[in-house]
Design a protein around this motif. Structure first.
Motif, PDB file in Angstrom:
ATOM      1  N   ARG A 179      19.344  55.994  42.094  1.00 38.56           N
ATOM      2  CA  ARG A 179      18.609  54.748  42.370  1.00 38.56           C
ATOM      3  C   ARG A 179      19.921  54.016  43.396  1.00 38.56           C
ATOM      4  O   ARG A 179      21.064  53.965  42.876  1.00 38.56           O
ATOM      5  CB  ARG A 179      17.944  53.891  41.102  1.00 38.56           C
ATOM      6  N   SER A 180      19.144  53.444  44.204  1.00 41.49           N
ATOM      7  CA  SER A 180      19.938  52.505  45.138  1.00 41.49           C
ATOM      8  C   SER A 180      20.657  51.176  44.204  1.00 41.49           C
ATOM      9  O   SER A 180      21.540  50.699  44.522  1.00 41.49           O
ATOM     10  CB  SER A 180      19.542  52.214  46.477  1.00 41.49           C
ATOM     11  N   SER A 181      19.855  50.866  43.510  1.00 38.46           N
ATOM     12  CA  SER A 181      20.188  49.539  42.611  1.00 38.46           C
ATOM     13  C   SER A 181      21.482  49.879  41.746  1.00 38.46           C
ATOM     14  O   SER A 181      22.161  49.119  41.476  1.00 38.46           O
ATOM     15  CB  SER A 181      19.071  49.230  41.808  1.00 38.46           C
ATOM     16  N   ALA A 182      21.792  51.109  41.389  1.00 37.81           N
ATOM     17  CA  ALA A 182      22.814  51.441  40.661  1.00 37.81           C
ATOM     18  C   ALA A 182      24.253  51.402  41.426  1.00 37.81           C
ATOM     19  O   ALA A 182      25.090  50.740  41.135  1.00 37.81           O
ATOM     20  CB  ALA A 182      22.787  53.031  39.975  1.00 37.81           C
ATOM     21  N   MET A 183      23.874  51.931  42.828  1.00 41.90           N
ATOM     22  CA  MET A 183      25.119  51.711  43.459  1.00 41.90           C
ATOM     23  C   MET A 183      25.299  50.385  43.935  1.00 41.90           C
ATOM     24  O   MET A 183      26.492  49.771  44.114  1.00 41.90           O
ATOM     25  CB  MET A 183      24.898  52.628  45.022  1.00 41.90           C
ATOM     26  N   GLU A 184      24.235  49.465  44.348  1.00 40.61           N
ATOM     27  CA  GLU A 184      24.312  48.295  44.702  1.00 40.61           C
ATOM     28  C   GLU A 184      25.107  47.318  43.483  1.00 40.61           C
ATOM     29  O   GLU A 184      26.028  46.390  43.578  1.00 40.61           O
ATOM     30  CB  GLU A 184      22.995  47.230  45.084  1.00 40.61           C
ATOM     31  N   GLN A 185      24.657  47.702  42.432  1.00 34.80           N
ATOM     32  CA  GLN A 185      25.231  47.087  40.982  1.00 34.80           C
ATOM     33  C   GLN A 185      26.735  47.381  41.017  1.00 34.80           C
ATOM     34  O   GLN A 185      27.583  46.385  41.074  1.00 34.80           O
ATOM     35  CB  GLN A 185      24.636  47.489  39.533  1.00 34.80           C
ATOM     36  N   ASN A 186      27.190  48.607  41.275  1.00 43.37           N
ATOM     37  CA  ASN A 186      28.468  48.836  41.274  1.00 43.37           C
ATOM     38  C   ASN A 186      29.392  48.141  42.313  1.00 43.37           C
ATOM     39  O   ASN A 186      30.365  47.844  42.251  1.00 43.37           O
ATOM     40  CB  ASN A 186      28.907  50.481  41.673  1.00 43.37           C
ATOM     41  N   THR A 187      28.379  47.979  43.702  1.00 38.95           N
ATOM     42  CA  THR A 187      29.257  47.108  44.806  1.00 38.95           C
ATOM     43  C   THR A 187      29.384  45.693  44.395  1.00 38.95           C
ATOM     44  O   THR A 187      30.380  44.946  44.575  1.00 38.95           O
ATOM     45  CB  THR A 187      28.367  47.406  46.070  1.00 38.95           C
ATOM     46  N   ARG A 188      28.535  45.279  43.592  1.00 35.96           N
ATOM     47  CA  ARG A 188      28.583  43.835  43.168  1.00 35.96           C
ATOM     48  C   ARG A 188      29.789  43.666  42.168  1.00 35.96           C
ATOM     49  O   ARG A 188      30.527  42.786  42.009  1.00 35.96           O
ATOM     50  CB  ARG A 188      27.396  43.355  42.616  1.00 35.96           C
ATOM     51  N   MET A 189      29.944  44.655  41.337  1.00 27.90           N
ATOM     52  CA  MET A 189      31.025  44.727  40.414  1.00 27.90           C
ATOM     53  C   MET A 189      32.321  44.677  41.046  1.00 27.90           C
ATOM     54  O   MET A 189      33.274  44.084  40.893  1.00 27.90           O
ATOM     55  CB  MET A 189      30.728  45.795  39.352  1.00 27.90           C
ATOM     56  N   ILE A 190      32.361  45.493  42.352  1.00 31.46           N
ATOM     57  CA  ILE A 190      33.663  45.481  42.961  1.00 31.46           C
ATOM     58  C   ILE A 190      34.020  44.261  43.756  1.00 31.46           C
ATOM     59  O   ILE A 190      35.226  43.906  43.451  1.00 31.46           O
ATOM     60  CB  ILE A 190      33.546  46.556  44.076  1.00 31.46           C
ATOM     61  N   THR A 191      32.940  43.565  44.088  1.00 30.42           N
ATOM     62  CA  THR A 191      33.150  42.358  44.640  1.00 30.42           C
ATOM     63  C   THR A 191      33.632  41.464  43.667  1.00 30.42           C
ATOM     64  O   THR A 191      34.741  40.447  43.889  1.00 30.42           O
ATOM     65  CB  THR A 191      31.737  41.821  45.531  1.00 30.42           C
ATOM     66  N   ARG A 192      33.110  41.311  42.569  1.00 25.42           N
ATOM     67  CA  ARG A 192      33.475  40.426  41.456  1.00 25.42           C
ATOM     68  C   ARG A 192      34.885  40.569  40.950  1.00 25.42           C
ATOM     69  O   ARG A 192      35.654  39.870  40.872  1.00 25.42           O
ATOM     70  CB  ARG A 192      32.584  40.612  40.362  1.00 25.42           C
ATOM     71  N   LEU A 193      35.321  41.981  40.865  1.00 23.34           N
ATOM     72  CA  LEU A 193      36.465  42.240  40.318  1.00 23.34           C
ATOM     73  C   LEU A 193      37.459  41.603  41.455  1.00 23.34           C
ATOM     74  O   LEU A 193      38.548  41.251  40.955  1.00 23.34           O
ATOM     75  CB  LEU A 193      36.788  43.667  40.055  1.00 23.34           C
ATOM     76  N   ARG A 194      37.232  41.983  42.740  1.00 23.41           N
ATOM     77  CA  ARG A 194      38.191  41.770  43.703  1.00 23.41           C
ATOM     78  C   ARG A 194      38.492  40.060  43.792  1.00 23.41           C
ATOM     79  O   ARG A 194      39.599  39.518  43.923  1.00 23.41           O
ATOM     80  CB  ARG A 194      37.669  42.150  45.090  1.00 23.41           C
ATOM     81  N   LYS A 195      37.283  39.594  43.535  1.00 25.66           N
ATOM     82  CA  LYS A 195      37.351  37.836  43.504  1.00 25.66           C
ATOM     83  C   LYS A 195      38.237  37.357  42.397  1.00 25.66           C
ATOM     84  O   LYS A 195      39.242  36.366  42.338  1.00 25.66           O
ATOM     85  CB  LYS A 195      36.011  37.333  43.610  1.00 25.66           C
ATOM     86  N   GLU A 196      37.998  37.893  41.159  1.00 24.77           N
ATOM     87  CA  GLU A 196      38.543  37.575  39.899  1.00 24.77           C
ATOM     88  C   GLU A 196      40.088  37.899  40.175  1.00 24.77           C
ATOM     89  O   GLU A 196      41.012  37.451  39.567  1.00 24.77           O
ATOM     90  CB  GLU A 196      38.029  38.299  38.828  1.00 24.77           C
ATOM     91  N   GLY A 197      40.402  38.953  40.644  1.00 20.85           N
ATOM     92  CA  GLY A 197      41.936  39.798  40.972  1.00 20.85           C
ATOM     93  C   GLY A 197      42.656  38.413  41.858  1.00 20.85           C
ATOM     94  O   GLY A 197      43.992  38.129  41.478  1.00 20.85           O
TER      95      GLY A 197
END
Length: 82
Positions: A59-77
């Motif tokens: 599902r595209s939602s799974a890939m979108e969730q991963n993309t949101r997590m990448i963005t979050r990890l980058r911000k927290e980093g």
């Protein structure tokens, strides 16, 4: 209370999520072509391929969730690196 994410631990997590998204996209493309050989080359078992065919792929939602997590990890980093 959650533990802060260490900046040194993030690149492997980000890389893992990026790789997961790439594999899911490639798998969906292979499913659209009914290319079982490509799916096996990506590391999917025959059983998993059958499940993916029934579900219509990832599902595209799974890939979108991963993309949101990448963005979050980058911000927290960025916050922890300062």
């Amino acid at each position: 209370m959650s533990k802060p994410i260490r900046a040194s631990a993030m690149p492997p997590d980000i890389d893992r999520l990026k790789q997961a998204n790439a594999i899911m996209r490639l798998a969906n493309e292979a499913l659209a072509r009914n290319d079982v050989v490509a799916l096996i080359a990506l590391g999917f078992s025959h059983q998993h391929i059958g499940e993916l065919k029934k579900k219509g792929g990832f599902r595209s939602s799974a890939m979108e969730q991963n993309t949101r997590m990448i963005t979050r990890l980058r911000k927290e980093g960025g916050a922890y690196a300062q």
